[in-house]
Design a protein around this motif. Structure first.
Motif, PDB file in Angstrom:
ATOM      1  N   SER A 139      38.010  14.714  44.795  1.00  0.00           N
ATOM      2  CA  SER A 139      37.133  14.387  43.673  1.00  0.00           C
ATOM      3  C   SER A 139      37.506  13.096  42.945  1.00  0.00           C
ATOM      4  O   SER A 139      36.701  12.552  42.200  1.00  0.00           O
ATOM      5  N   VAL A 164      34.912  17.235  35.945  1.00  0.00           N
ATOM      6  CA  VAL A 164      35.186  17.764  37.288  1.00  0.00           C
ATOM      7  C   VAL A 164      36.094  18.988  37.218  1.00  0.00           C
ATOM      8  O   VAL A 164      35.885  19.977  37.937  1.00  0.00           O
ATOM      9  N   THR A 168      27.709  11.350  35.560  1.00  0.00           N
ATOM     10  CA  THR A 168      28.555  12.439  35.074  1.00  0.00           C
ATOM     11  C   THR A 168      27.722  13.527  34.417  1.00  0.00           C
ATOM     12  O   THR A 168      28.024  14.723  34.543  1.00  0.00           O
ATOM     13  N   LEU A 198      26.693  16.418  36.632  1.00  0.00           N
ATOM     14  CA  LEU A 198      27.710  17.450  36.835  1.00  0.00           C
ATOM     15  C   LEU A 198      27.773  18.373  35.618  1.00  0.00           C
ATOM     16  O   LEU A 198      27.914  19.596  35.754  1.00  0.00           O
TER      17      LEU A 198
END
Length: 331
Positions: free
Chosen positions: A83, A109, A202, A205
């Motif tokens: 990642s 993450v 981002t 996510l």
């Protein structure tokens, strides 16, 4: 005595060379493929590696163009282990759909892999080791095609965005093992289907975390589903590094970024052994539209400048011409 030592040394070198070659061929190292032709060895005398199909995508020795582009070591899916992005990849990825105040990527993450599995995940077709895939696009050329049974006969059936199957089973099939989407194109999925998220930023996510838990994110640059029905244990993330590799290597920088359809095709090419492609391109009258719509002008994405649809389609046709994929053009 000197001649005997010389002969022994020569035999030893030959044995080492042939053994190294056979071992490398087993793992399908393309850098050593030319030895097969140099030594005039038959495929019947060599190990086949992990693919048991009659013809495998990774049989690259026949095509320098494909060899130059295909990188089997590039992981298509994100995991905890891969990642971390290079500075260059992260900067490019963040540029795709710029955020004014992006959250900390590493923190997001970490939270993401507390919600979904974070280990490497692979598509496993079982002991046959011949992974067959149907990649089903959304083109109107699927109407009246009667491809449904053929599509459903593959080990993996990959669909994308808002594509429905209910009411269209005869032409597009009824099974879906992997559904590729981004927040703005999301839909609810069956419990047996893997959600494959393509993140452009981002916030995407963060949206996934929210959509699977609290439902607090309801808007990105457009209104999005606040919650989504999907099996958390089967959620996969398209690797931003692989995303950039597709853009740089396969599209050579054409368009702002690849379309969902092209990204889904590249996922299949790097994970499957045989790939059948359905529902790509225009219908036989030259119309670009979705199979579930009556609007023949709905393929406007080709003119937005975001995707270079013509270039993507030409690469797809070239892959078919080189017999890396089998393309079904419908009606």
């Amino acid at each position: 005595m000197w001649r005997k030592k010389s002969r022994a040394f020569t035999v030893l070198v030959c044995v080492i060379t042939v053994t190294t070659f056979l071992f490398s061929y087993t793992y399908r190292d393309p850098s050593l493929y030319f030895f097969k032709f140099a030594l005039g060895l038959s495929d019947d005398l060599l190990p086949k590696g992990t693919c048991a199909c009659s013809r495998c995508i990774t049989d690259m020795e026949e095509d320098p163009w494909f060899m130059e582009r295909f990188n089997q070591s590039m992981p298509p899916l994100m995991s905890r282990k891969n990642s971390v992005l290079s500075e260059d990849t992260f900067r490019w990825w963040q540029w795709l759909q710029s955020e004014r105040h992006p959250a900390n990527y590493s923190d997001v993450v970490q939270r993401l892999f507390e919600v979904i599995p974070g280990e490497e995940q692979y598509m496993d077709s079982g002991p046959s080791r011949c992974r067959t895939c149907s990649v089903v696009g959304n083109s109107g050329n699927l109407k009246g095609s009667n491809y449904g049974h053929l599509i459903d006969s593959s080990d993996f059936i990959i669909r994308m965005n808002q594509a429905p199957t209910l009411g269209f089973e005869t032409d597009v099939g009824s099974k879906t093992t992997h559904h590729v989407m981004y927040p703005e194109s999301a839909k609810n999925l069956q419990n047996t289907t893997s959600l494959v998220l393509i993140p452009f930023k981002t916030l995407d996510l963060q949206w996934l975390i929210s959509a699977l838990t609290t439902g607090t994110i309801k808007h990105t640059y457009l209104p999005v589903m606040s919650r989504i029905k999907a099996n958390k244990d089967k959620v996969l993330i398209y690797n931003p590094a692989f995303f950039k590799y597709v853009y740089d290597t396969w599209l050579e920088g054409h368009g702002r970024y690849p379309s969902t359809g092209f990204l889904a095709l590249m996922l299949a090419i790097h994970i499957c052994d045989e790939v059948k492609v359905f529902g790509y391109g225009a219908d036989q009258k030259g119309n670009w539209h979705h199979y579930w719509e009556n609007n023949l002008l709905s393929g406007a994405f080709r003119h937005t400048g975001v995707h270079d649809g013509d270039y993507e389609y030409n690469v797809t046709l070239l892959l078919a011409d080189k017999q890396k994929i089998k393309m079904f053009k419908g009606s």
